[in-house]
Every structure is written in C-alpha cells, then in structure tokens.
Design an enzyme around this catalytic site. Structure first.
Site, PDB file in Angstrom:
ATOM      1  CG  ASP A  67      -2.084 -26.974 -27.667  1.00 50.99           C
ATOM      2  OD1 ASP A  67      -2.097 -27.725 -26.681  1.00 50.99           O
ATOM      3  OD2 ASP A  67      -1.032 -26.534 -28.155  1.00 50.99           O
ATOM      4  CG  ASN A 136       7.892 -23.777 -34.936  1.00 49.24           C
ATOM      5  OD1 ASN A 136       7.610 -23.707 -33.742  1.00 49.24           O
ATOM      6  ND2 ASN A 136       7.023 -24.178 -35.848  1.00 49.24           N
ATOM      7  CG  HIS A 138       4.871 -24.113 -31.802  1.00 46.26           C
ATOM      8  ND1 HIS A 138       4.721 -25.163 -32.693  1.00 46.26           N
ATOM      9  CD2 HIS A 138       5.072 -24.710 -30.597  1.00 46.26           C
ATOM     10  CE1 HIS A 138       4.818 -26.306 -32.044  1.00 46.26           C
ATOM     11  NE2 HIS A 138       5.040 -26.065 -30.775  1.00 46.26           N
ATOM     12  CD  GLU A 143       3.111 -24.474 -35.803  1.00 44.76           C
ATOM     13  OE1 GLU A 143       4.121 -24.038 -35.206  1.00 44.76           O
ATOM     14  OE2 GLU A 143       2.939 -25.677 -36.047  1.00 44.76           O
TER      15      GLU A 143
HETATM   16  C1  F6R Z   1       1.572 -28.332 -26.072  1.00 43.42           C
HETATM   17  C2  F6R Z   1       1.908 -27.153 -26.846  1.00 43.42           C
HETATM   18  C3  F6R Z   1       3.168 -27.022 -27.627  1.00 43.42           C
HETATM   19  C4  F6R Z   1       4.391 -27.619 -26.921  1.00 43.42           C
HETATM   20  C5  F6R Z   1       5.635 -27.468 -27.802  1.00 43.42           C
HETATM   21  C6  F6R Z   1       6.839 -28.132 -27.186  1.00 43.42           C
HETATM   22  O1  F6R Z   1       0.320 -28.180 -25.430  1.00 43.42           O
HETATM   23  O2  F6R Z   1       1.118 -26.262 -26.863  1.00 43.42           O
HETATM   24  O3  F6R Z   1       3.387 -25.661 -27.887  1.00 43.42           O
HETATM   25  O4  F6R Z   1       4.575 -26.980 -25.697  1.00 43.42           O
HETATM   26  O5  F6R Z   1       5.398 -28.031 -29.059  1.00 43.42           O
HETATM   27  O6  F6R Z   1       6.627 -29.519 -27.177  1.00 43.42           O
HETATM   28  P1  F6R Z   1       7.613 -30.505 -26.412  1.00 43.42           P
HETATM   29  O7  F6R Z   1       7.474 -30.203 -24.962  1.00 43.42           O
HETATM   30  O8  F6R Z   1       7.082 -31.887 -26.735  1.00 43.42           O
HETATM   31  O9  F6R Z   1       8.971 -30.236 -26.945  1.00 43.42           O
END
Ligand code: F6R
Length: 240
Positions: A67, A136, A138, A143
């Site tokens: 992403d 959450n 995701h 989301e």
């Molecule tokens: C990042 C992504 C997100 C993160 C998630 C956890 O490319 O796609 O889904 O993996 O938000 O983020 P952290 O590792 O910062 O807790």
C-alpha cells in the site's frame, strides 16, 4: 493457520526474516510481497545483515508493496516508498526498478490501482507476502467494513488508523486520509503469507483473526481462506 509464538520482538523478527530468506534461497528470482509500519522494521534489519554477510542475494528479487498513502510524493519521508528505501532497498543489492509500490501521486488514483493490480499479476504470485496487522484488524489498508474489496483500490482511512499512524507525522491533521492498497484477493494471491504482530495493542485483532471465522469487521480474518498462513507474534500480542 500455523502459529509461532516468540518471546519478544527480536525473536519474532528473526523468525520472519528466516522464512523470507528461505524463500529467496529456494528461488533467487522470487517475488516478495512487503509491508511497511513499525512491525517489520526488525525483520528488514535482519535481512540487511544476512545480505551483507552474503547469505542472501536480492539481485534477482522483485518486490510488490501492499500500500501507499494518497496523495503523497515518494520524496515525503512519511511515504511508504521512502520507508522501503530507508529500511531495506538502500541497504541491499536489489535492482530498484524491480521494486513496486502503489503510486501515491497518480493524477488518476483509480487507474493507478488498476495498473498496480496488473503489475502484481504480471510479476506473478509472491513467494512470501509479509503482513502486519492494524489494531482494528486491518491488513494493508483494508479497513473493517460491511464489505471488503477484492482488488487494489483507493480507500479512506478510518479514524482508528489515522490516530494509530499519527505517531509518524507532525500532527494527526498531517496524516493522509486516503490510501491505495492491495485488496484482500490481491493479498490472498500470494503462495505463502506471514503475518507479524507484537505488543498487547495487537492482541484483540490477533485473537479475532485466530477465531477462524470470516468476519469483515476484522479484515485479517479473511486470511483463514488461505492454505499457507503463518502467524508470527510475540507473547504480548498472543496473550494480551
Ligand atoms: C503497512 C500496512 C499496515 C500495517 C499495520 C500495522 O504496509 O499495510 O496494514 O501493517 O497498520 O502497522 P504497525 O506495524 O506500524 O503497527
């Protein structure tokens, strides 16, 4: 789902790096699906060490990232392109023309998503897709919602994700409110998936995913559809 429970972040990072390294050794021209965020930073550090020690070779590897924020320029130090350069690409012998991240500054983001889906199809399935998980539930920026997208698409970020990611920006108001992200189907196209989580803040999301049901309020639960998923988490994320 296979489950690897590690004592701490360092052990989790090593376990994840070893799985990626094995895939690279098995096929030096493999495709790796990569994630950003704080969780995989330790894994990237270990991969850099292995590359410097001559244990793994990135010269034939292609990468596809999950992403990117929208809109954001690749020079912005909060962009995921910048993150990947800083945390991996600038430190290993990878050919950057074979590293793909969705285009955060495309004039037509929907067309950029279509083009990205085509790139992912063209390079072929990732030998390993690395994922983090949002508090959450995701994955990528898919989301929680009543329906989830299959392919790469433009999405709005939820309040919870904006709050969680504000730590990287000067203020919450600076967090982009949109992103381009692989869809659930794009992610499930990988041959193997590893999902990493550390810290108690991830416990609820991990527990929900491990219930084994498909629930769009926890997008990570869709990984239950895939035959080769390994959850690598520390004791805090597993036990809460
Ligand atoms: C990042 C992504 C997100 C993160 C998630 C956890 O490319 O796609 O889904 O993996 O938000 O983020 P952290 O590792 O910062 O807790």
């Amino acid at each position: 789902m296979k489950l690897i429970i590690c004592k701490n972040y360092d052990e989790m990072s090593a376990a994840a790096a070893n799985i990626v390294a094995e895939a690279m050794k098995a096929d030096p021209a493999c495709v790796l699906g990569l994630a950003t965020g704080s969780t995989p930073v330790g894994m990237y550090k270990k991969l850099i060490e292995m590359n410097k020690a001559g244990e793994i070779d990135f010269s034939g590897v292609t990468t596809v990232n999950l992403d990117e924020y929208y809109p954001i320029s690749p020079e912005n130090d909060q962009s995921y392109r910048y993150f990947m350069n800083e945390n991996l690409f600038d430190h290993v012998n990878i050919d950057k023309t074979r590293t793909f991240v969705p285009d955060g500054q495309a004039a037509d983001p929907a067309a950029a998503c279509e083009a990205y889906e085509e790139i992912v199809a063209k390079v072929g399935p990732a030998a390993v897709q690395v994922l983090g998980i949002g508090q959450n539930g995701h994955i990528g920026f898919n989301e929680p919602d009543t329906a989830l997208e299959v392919k790469t698409h433009v999405t709005g970020l939820t309040e919870s994700t904006i709050k969680a990611n504000a730590r990287f920006f000067a203020s919450e108001a600076d967090v982009p409110t949109k992103a381009l992200t692989m869809g659930i189907g794009t992610i499930l196209g990988a041959k193997k998936i590893i999902i990493l989580a550390n810290g108690t803040a991830k416990h609820a999301a991990i527990a929900k995913m491990l219930e084994g049901k498909l629930d769009t309020s926890c997008p990570a639960s869709m990984l239950n559809l895939h035959a080769d998923v390994t959850v690598i988490c520390d004791e805090a994320a597993y036990n809460g």
